[in-house]
Design a protein around this motif. Structure first.
Motif, mmCIF file in Angstrom:
data_model
loop_
_atom_site.group_PDB
_atom_site.id
_atom_site.type_symbol
_atom_site.label_atom_id
_atom_site.label_comp_id
_atom_site.label_asym_id
_atom_site.label_seq_id
_atom_site.Cartn_x
_atom_site.Cartn_y
_atom_site.Cartn_z
ATOM 1 N N VAL A 57 0.840 -1.195 0.000
ATOM 2 C CA VAL A 57 0.000 0.000 0.000
ATOM 3 C C VAL A 57 0.879 1.250 0.000
ATOM 4 C CG1 VAL A 57 -1.804 1.271 1.218
ATOM 5 C CG2 VAL A 57 -1.853 -1.227 1.204
ATOM 6 N N VAL A 102 -11.129 1.240 -1.753
ATOM 7 C CA VAL A 102 -10.618 0.861 -3.074
ATOM 8 C C VAL A 102 -11.756 0.346 -3.942
ATOM 9 C CG1 VAL A 102 -9.090 -0.713 -4.304
ATOM 10 C CG2 VAL A 102 -8.269 0.441 -2.246
ATOM 11 N N LEU A 143 -4.966 -5.525 -4.929
ATOM 12 C CA LEU A 143 -4.175 -4.321 -5.201
ATOM 13 C C LEU A 143 -3.200 -4.550 -6.347
ATOM 14 C CD1 LEU A 143 -3.404 -3.173 -1.536
ATOM 15 C CD2 LEU A 143 -4.982 -2.085 -3.151
#
Length: 478
Positions: free
Chosen positions: A159, A280, A369
């Motif tokens: 992240v 997200v 991600l």
């Protein structure tokens, strides 16, 4: 109909031992029933070695270095045969810790050339909880430090890397679901990375407590058997020798407060991660991220165009299951009636499931991600549709000028509200408004040049507050 329970091997009842086994398999070495028995055997062996090495019980024969190594090798060799033998013994004793004691007694004869003279020092002066509390402390410590923390730290680093990469990518903020002061995607991800990092640090700093003091925490049997020994010191040396923090004051059980603290911190990490997943997911729905990498899979069984954000949705579900278990563990384990009840015994057997669902969520979030590409054009387009967000800087400049005594700057908030509230404006609308205000030339040109894309304040620089690496050490980047 064939009973599925009769299949060999039988299908798993839970998802962690079935569908998601490969992701959570490392926890089996720490938090399974077999791991519990292996750790019990480890504690029993180390207690026997401790007693003999320090001459605690007068007249007891010492174990040679070779004999100590032979006993410790039982841990390295602990396999399905040992698991099966322990199960057979427990079927007779109907007591899991006693089964481990008998297992070790057999090995004194089988592996140490008949050292049956030490048989009565196996489990000497111990209650079952002397063995169990130390075993669980070692198990949870191993699971957290060797499995969960490395995965959590890797996710935080991931992240953080995304935050740095997108530090200067303008983003229309949404407060209460409404267009708000622009920021950058990197700064918003950095907020989440910072929060996750803090919880990882707390988990990394956890204490793991243990005790060895008998049936009600008084060393009663110890003193009765060998009254001249400093049993508190013997206990402390043993517990600390296992790498744990000694708890001097307990009932029959170690109070489990440290477990409640660890589980609460992991649950808080889970909640922050849940927040990341929902944010997200929302950015994907707004088109700010495209799911393009590693997406050879089917998104929808009927709609070919779709790539569903399933990684983040799966993570949310597993985080919720994990937290339900972690919360009940933390609240239940700190209470035991009088000197001991058995609720903690059943409760602690769920630690593996609680951490397993958290680990699965971390894995899903990381995979999700990794499959994202930012779409700066979509973010810029949204900013260009919301010039009204620049009402804030214009009225703020007017307030500052009014405080300096510049004429014509009164009621800036109300004037900007009349211009912008409840309707969209264009860049031309805002620039025309600014030029009618009678601002000093320098301020006027600065505001006329401002756009939603450039109105991000210090957002890019704020990302620099993230630690240099996602290691949980808290060191700031330069």
């Amino acid at each position: 109909m064939v009973s599925l329970a009769d299949l060999t091997p039988p299908p798993a009842l839970g998802a962690l031992d079935g569908r998601y086994r490969s992701v959570v398999a490392p926890l089996v070495d720490h938090l399974s029933e077999a791991a519990l028995n292996r750790q019990r055997l480890h504690v029993e062996i180390e207690w026997l070695i401790h007693l003999t090495a320090h001459g605690v019980v007068p007249g007891a024969g010492a174990l040679s270095d070779t004999e100590q190594d032979e006993l410790r090798s039982l841990i390295d060799e602990f396999d399905e045969t040992a698991v099966a033998e322990l199960a057979t013994i427990e079927a007779e004793t109907v007591h899991d810790v006693k089964a481990v004691e008998y297992f070790l007694r057999r090995r004194l004869v089988d592996r140490l050339d008949g050292r049956s003279d030490l048989a009565e020092l196996v489990h000497f002066a111990c209650t079952s909880e002397d063995i169990n509390n130390l075993s669980y402390a070692l198990m949870v410590r191993g699971a957290v430090t060797e499995v969960w923390l490395p995965r959590a730290r890797a996710l935080v680093a991931q992240v953080g890397a995304m935050a740095r990469e997108l530090a200067s990518t303008p983003l229309l903020a949404h407060t209460h679901g409404q267009p708000a002061t622009p920021t950058t995607m990197g700064k918003e991800l950095a907020v989440l990375a910072w929060r996750l990092e803090r919880q990882v640090r707390r988990v990394g700093d956890a204490d793991y407590l243990g005790k060895l003091n008998g049936a009600t925490g008084t060393y009663g049997a110890h003193v009765a058997a060998v009254p001249g020994v400093d049993w508190q010191q013997v206990s402390r040396q043993f517990v600390e020798g296992l790498g744990l923090t000694w708890n001097p004051l307990t009932t029959q059980i170690e109070s489990h407060d440290w477990q409640a603290e660890v589980y609460a911190d992991i649950a808080r990490f889970n909640r922050v991660l849940h927040n990341l997943c929902t944010d997200v997911w929302s950015y994907i729905s707004l088109g700010y991220f495209a799911q393009v990498r590693g997406q050879g899979t089917v998104g929808s069984s009927t709609m070919p165009h779709k790539v569903n954000p399933i990684r983040f949705e799966n993570a949310e579900a597993n985080l919720e299951v994990s937290n339900a278990l972690l919360d009940v563990l933390a609240s239940t384990l700190v209470t035991s009636r009088l000197q001991r009840d058995l609720t903690d015994s059943s409760m602690q057997r769920n630690v593996g499931t609680a951490l397993g669902h958290s680990l699965l969520a971390v894995d899903n979030a990381g995979r999700g991600l990794a499959g994202l590409d930012a779409v700066p054009e979509a973010m810029a387009a949204d900013l260009d549709r919301n010039w009204e967000v620049l009402a804030e800087p214009v009225q703020s400049v007017m307030r500052a000028l009014a405080a300096r005594g510049v004429e014509g700057m009164s009621n800036p908030y109300e004037r900007l509200k009349e211009l912008t509230r409840g309707r969209r404006i264009t860049g031309d609308d805002l620039r025309a408004f600014v030029r009618r205000l009678g601002l000093p030339p320098e301020e006027e040109e600065r505001l006329v040049a401002l756009t939603p894309v450039t109105y991000v304040g210090l957002a890019p620089q704020l990302v620099e507050h993230l630690p240099t690496r996602g290691t949980g050490d808290g060191s700031a980047s330069s």
